[in-house]
Design a protein around this motif. Structure first.
Motif, PDB file in Angstrom:
ATOM      1  N   UNK A   7       0.878  -1.170   0.000  1.00 17.81           N
ATOM      2  CA  UNK A   7       0.000   0.000   0.000  1.00 17.81           C
ATOM      3  C   UNK A   7       0.913   1.217   0.000  1.00 17.81           C
ATOM      4  N   UNK A   8       1.078   1.800  -1.175  1.00 14.82           N
ATOM      5  CA  UNK A   8       2.003   2.920  -1.326  1.00 14.82           C
ATOM      6  C   UNK A   8       1.308   4.106  -1.980  1.00 14.82           C
ATOM      7  N   UNK A   9       1.412   5.274  -1.338  1.00 18.29           N
ATOM      8  CA  UNK A   9       0.951   6.536  -1.912  1.00 18.29           C
ATOM      9  C   UNK A   9       2.172   7.170  -2.566  1.00 18.29           C
ATOM     10  N   UNK A  10       2.183   7.237  -3.890  1.00 21.03           N
ATOM     11  CA  UNK A  10       3.360   7.713  -4.606  1.00 21.03           C
ATOM     12  C   UNK A  10       3.230   9.158  -5.074  1.00 21.03           C
ATOM     13  N   UNK A  11       2.149   9.783  -4.724  1.00 19.34           N
ATOM     14  CA  UNK A  11       1.908  11.167  -5.090  1.00 19.34           C
ATOM     15  C   UNK A  11       0.459  11.482  -4.796  1.00 19.34           C
ATOM     16  N   UNK A  12       0.047  12.730  -4.989  1.00 18.86           N
ATOM     17  CA  UNK A  12      -1.321  13.112  -4.637  1.00 18.86           C
ATOM     18  C   UNK A  12      -2.388  12.375  -5.463  1.00 18.86           C
ATOM     19  N   UNK A  13      -2.043  11.932  -6.661  1.00 22.07           N
ATOM     20  CA  UNK A  13      -3.011  11.264  -7.531  1.00 22.07           C
ATOM     21  C   UNK A  13      -2.595   9.853  -7.913  1.00 22.07           C
ATOM     22  N   UNK A  14      -1.676   9.256  -7.150  1.00 18.60           N
ATOM     23  CA  UNK A  14      -1.197   7.918  -7.492  1.00 18.60           C
ATOM     24  C   UNK A  14      -1.003   7.094  -6.221  1.00 18.60           C
ATOM     25  N   UNK A  15      -1.841   6.067  -6.096  1.00 19.56           N
ATOM     26  CA  UNK A  15      -1.743   5.130  -4.967  1.00 19.56           C
ATOM     27  C   UNK A  15      -1.811   3.714  -5.509  1.00 19.56           C
ATOM     28  N   UNK A  16      -0.920   2.868  -5.032  1.00 19.77           N
ATOM     29  CA  UNK A  16      -0.815   1.482  -5.483  1.00 19.77           C
ATOM     30  C   UNK A  16      -1.043   0.560  -4.292  1.00 19.77           C
ATOM     31  N   UNK A  17      -2.123  -0.214  -4.351  1.00 16.79           N
ATOM     32  CA  UNK A  17      -2.444  -1.198  -3.318  1.00 16.79           C
ATOM     33  C   UNK A  17      -2.513  -2.558  -4.007  1.00 16.79           C
ATOM     34  N   UNK A  18      -1.697  -3.490  -3.550  1.00 20.00           N
ATOM     35  CA  UNK A  18      -1.683  -4.831  -4.132  1.00 20.00           C
ATOM     36  C   UNK A  18      -2.225  -5.814  -3.107  1.00 20.00           C
ATOM     37  N   UNK A  19      -3.199  -6.635  -3.540  1.00 21.59           N
ATOM     38  CA  UNK A  19      -3.828  -7.625  -2.682  1.00 21.59           C
ATOM     39  C   UNK A  19      -3.796  -8.974  -3.399  1.00 21.59           C
ATOM     40  N   UNK A  20      -3.749 -10.054  -2.602  1.00 21.90           N
ATOM     41  CA  UNK A  20      -3.663 -11.389  -3.198  1.00 21.90           C
ATOM     42  C   UNK A  20      -4.592 -12.343  -2.459  1.00 21.90           C
ATOM     43  N   UNK A  21      -5.436 -13.065  -3.209  1.00 20.57           N
ATOM     44  CA  UNK A  21      -6.241 -14.113  -2.562  1.00 20.57           C
ATOM     45  C   UNK A  21      -5.326 -15.187  -1.978  1.00 20.57           C
ATOM     46  N   UNK A  22      -5.739 -15.789  -0.874  1.00 18.45           N
ATOM     47  CA  UNK A  22      -4.944 -16.842  -0.245  1.00 18.45           C
ATOM     48  C   UNK A  22      -4.652 -17.951  -1.255  1.00 18.45           C
ATOM     49  N   UNK A  23      -3.390 -18.331  -1.377  1.00 17.78           N
ATOM     50  CA  UNK A  23      -2.992 -19.426  -2.249  1.00 17.78           C
ATOM     51  C   UNK A  23      -2.866 -19.087  -3.717  1.00 17.78           C
ATOM     52  N   UNK A  24      -3.125 -17.847  -4.095  1.00 15.59           N
ATOM     53  CA  UNK A  24      -3.104 -17.467  -5.508  1.00 15.59           C
ATOM     54  C   UNK A  24      -1.723 -16.992  -5.949  1.00 15.59           C
ATOM     55  N   UNK A  25      -1.364 -17.320  -7.185  1.00 11.08           N
ATOM     56  CA  UNK A  25      -0.141 -16.788  -7.784  1.00 11.08           C
ATOM     57  C   UNK A  25      -0.401 -15.444  -8.459  1.00 11.08           C
ATOM     58  N   UNK A  26      -1.670 -15.073  -8.592  1.00 13.41           N
ATOM     59  CA  UNK A  26      -2.046 -13.818  -9.241  1.00 13.41           C
ATOM     60  C   UNK A  26      -2.582 -12.843  -8.195  1.00 13.41           C
ATOM     61  N   UNK A  27      -2.104 -11.613  -8.264  1.00 13.66           N
ATOM     62  CA  UNK A  27      -2.541 -10.555  -7.366  1.00 13.66           C
ATOM     63  C   UNK A  27      -3.423  -9.561  -8.101  1.00 13.66           C
ATOM     64  N   UNK A  28      -4.025  -8.657  -7.352  1.00 12.42           N
ATOM     65  CA  UNK A  28      -4.862  -7.592  -7.896  1.00 12.42           C
ATOM     66  C   UNK A  28      -4.355  -6.269  -7.354  1.00 12.42           C
ATOM     67  N   UNK A  29      -4.519  -5.224  -8.165  1.00 10.74           N
ATOM     68  CA  UNK A  29      -4.223  -3.883  -7.685  1.00 10.74           C
ATOM     69  C   UNK A  29      -5.521  -3.095  -7.593  1.00 10.74           C
TER      70      UNK A  29
END
Length: 126
Positions: A36-58
């Motif tokens: 969960x990173x706020x990289x500027x006033x209009x840019x935030x990146x949150x990465x989440x992953x379902x348990x056991x998954x090799x694929x994440x979501x932003x």
């Protein structure tokens, strides 16, 4: 040279309210919060992953031009559709009953923005 190893690792999940979505996916459903990173006033990146998954979501701000709620039919394989249904309903999430099909058992739900999910228990034909 042929490309032989293509792996899906990250999918953008368009949401209107990052905090609400983060709470829904991490605190309610139980996805892992990776970043969960706020990289500027209009840019935030949150990465989440379902348990056991090799694929994440932003989820975030300034990551995609897709309209909130426009991702439809993300399909996730689960060991048991009945257990998944119990988990979701136990967390207060509105979802379908188990949809029994010859090729699988399915549970459908949407997030607060309207992005839709399909949970599938694979059924091996006998």
């Amino acid at each position: 040279m042929a490309i032989t190893d293509w792996r899906i690792e990250l999918i953008h999940l368009p949401v209107a309210d990052v905090e609400r979505a983060k709470h829904f996916y991490v605190d309610t459903i139980g996805f892992t919060l990776d970043h969960d990173h706020q990289m500027g006033p209009d840019l935030r990146f949150v990465q989440i992953t379902p348990q056991g998954s090799a694929c994440s979501f932003t989820i975030g701000q300034g990551l995609t031009d897709m309209a909130p709620g426009s991702l439809k039919g993300v399909q996730v394989v689960v060991p048991s559709a009945a257990d998944a249904l119990d988990h979701l309903r136990g967390k207060g999430i509105e979802c379908s009953d188990v949809d029994e099909q010859p090729w699988g058992r399915f549970v459908y739900f949407t997030d607060p923005d309207g992005n839709s999910w399909v949970l599938q228990e694979i059924v091996v034909p006998t």
